[in-house]
Write an enzyme that holds these catalytic residues in place. Structure first.
Site, short mmCIF file in Angstrom:
data_model
loop_
_atom_site.label_atom_id
_atom_site.label_comp_id
_atom_site.label_asym_id
_atom_site.label_seq_id
_atom_site.Cartn_x
_atom_site.Cartn_y
_atom_site.Cartn_z
N GLN A 47 40.68 -83.87 56.05
CA GLN A 47 39.80 -84.59 54.78
C GLN A 47 40.83 -85.85 54.26
O GLN A 47 41.97 -85.66 54.11
CB GLN A 47 39.49 -83.88 53.63
N ALA A 48 40.23 -86.85 54.29
CA ALA A 48 40.80 -88.02 53.67
C ALA A 48 40.23 -88.35 52.30
O ALA A 48 39.09 -88.86 52.58
CB ALA A 48 41.07 -89.25 54.75
N ARG A 59 45.35 -87.46 36.34
CA ARG A 59 44.68 -86.49 37.32
C ARG A 59 45.60 -85.36 37.56
O ARG A 59 46.42 -85.61 38.18
CB ARG A 59 44.04 -87.35 38.58
N HIS A 62 46.55 -80.31 40.02
CA HIS A 62 45.58 -79.48 40.94
C HIS A 62 46.26 -78.64 41.89
O HIS A 62 47.47 -79.31 42.38
CB HIS A 62 44.73 -80.31 41.59
N LYS A 72 49.10 -82.02 51.02
CA LYS A 72 48.59 -83.38 50.91
C LYS A 72 49.72 -84.26 51.03
O LYS A 72 50.86 -84.24 50.85
CB LYS A 72 48.12 -83.75 49.16
N HIS A 119 49.64 -80.87 42.03
CA HIS A 119 49.66 -82.15 42.36
C HIS A 119 48.82 -82.99 41.14
O HIS A 119 48.05 -82.27 40.73
CB HIS A 119 49.18 -82.84 43.61
N TYR A 132 44.79 -90.11 49.86
CA TYR A 132 45.72 -88.74 50.51
C TYR A 132 45.10 -88.06 51.64
O TYR A 132 43.46 -88.05 51.77
CB TYR A 132 45.96 -87.75 49.40
N ASP A 175 39.88 -81.17 33.74
CA ASP A 175 41.35 -81.09 33.42
C ASP A 175 41.55 -81.06 31.82
O ASP A 175 42.89 -80.41 31.98
CB ASP A 175 41.93 -82.57 33.91
#
Length: 206
Positions: A47-48, A59, A62, A72, A119, A132, A175
Site C-alpha cells: 500500500q502507498a 499524527r 502508530h 514504512k 511512527h 509512505y 490519537d
C-alpha cells in the site's frame, strides 16, 4: 544515496542525490539496491499512503501487531515534518527510546522503520505532504497507538513551525485517546522483541 542507521535499531535514514537545473530538481527517493543493501531484505509493497497536514498536526504514535506488522518508508514531498521513530518492542535493549529526522522539501530525506516500531510525525508547515510505502495494507483490528505527548516517552516536539510561528498541536480523536506507553505495556498490547526479530529474520535475502 547516503544511508544512516538511527539510534533505534531497525530504522534508517536515506538521503538521495538531487540533480537540479533551470527546470527544477530530480532525485531517486527510493531504490531497491540502496534499501536492500542497508536492511538486508526487500521492501514488500502492499500500500502507498499520502497525507497532507496543516502546521501543528501531530499524527501517531502508530504501530501494528507483529506478525505481520507494517513497515514504512516515509518521504516528505512538500513542506516539512519532524518524523519520529519509537522502539515499542518489549524486551528490546532500546525499549522506549525514540529518534527523529527532519523530512522536508530541501534535503528530501526518507526514513524506513521496520516492523514493531512506532511512527509519528509533526507537521511544521501548512500543506506538508507525506507519502509512505507500506509493507502491509490497512487493517484496523491490528493497528494501535501510544499517545505522542506521553511524558514517559518524552519526545521533544518542536513548538515553532518552519516559518517561526508558534505551533498549536492538533491530534485526531483516536490519537487523543491513545494509551500511554506504560498503559499499553500493562495491557500486553505492544509487540515483543523476540517475535519481531524472528519475523524480520524471515525477510532476509539469503
Amino acid at each position: 544515496m547516503q544511508t544512516r542507521e538511527l539510534t533505534v535499531p531497525g530504522a534508517w535514514e536515506f538521503t538521495p542525490r538531487q540533480f537540479g537545473d533551470d527546470r527544477g530538481t530530480f532525485m531517486e527517493w527510493f531504490t531497491t539496491d540502496a534499501f536492500t543493501g542497508r536492511t538486508g531484505h526487500d521492501l514488500a509493497l502492499a500500500q502507498a499512503n499520502c497525507s497532507v497536514s496543516a502546521a501543528g498536526v501531530l499524527r501517531g504514535v502508530h504501530y501494528a501487531d507483529v506478525p505481520p506488522g507494517q513497515a514504512k518508508y516515509v518521504f516528505c514531498a512538500a513542506g516539512a515534518v519532524l518524523d519520529v521513530v519509537v522502539d515499542l518492542r518489549v524486551g528490546s535493549p532500546t525499549f522506549g527510546r525514540w529518534d527523529s529526522v527532519l523530512l522536508d522539501d530541501v534535503d528530501r530525506r526518507a526514513v524506513y522503520l521496520s516492523e514493531g516500531l512506532g511512527h509519528a510525525f509533526l507537521s511544521l508547515a501548512d500543506g506538508s505532504t507525506v507519502v509512505y510505502l507500506c509493507s502491509q495494507g490497512y487493517a484496523p483490528d491490528r493497528e494501535h497507538g501510544v499517545h505522542p505527548l506521553d511524558p514517559e516517552l518524552g519526545i521533544d516536539w518542536p513548538t515553532t513551525g518552519r516559518d517561526g510561528q508558534p505551533l498549536e498541536f492538533t491530534l485526531s480523536g483516536k490519537d487523543e485517546q491513545a494509551p500511554t506507553l506504560q498503559q499499553a505495556l500493562e495491557a500486553g498490547a505492544l509487540p515483543r522483541a523476540d517475535e519481531v526479530a524472528r519475523f524480520v529474520a524471515g525477510l532476509r535475502v539469503s
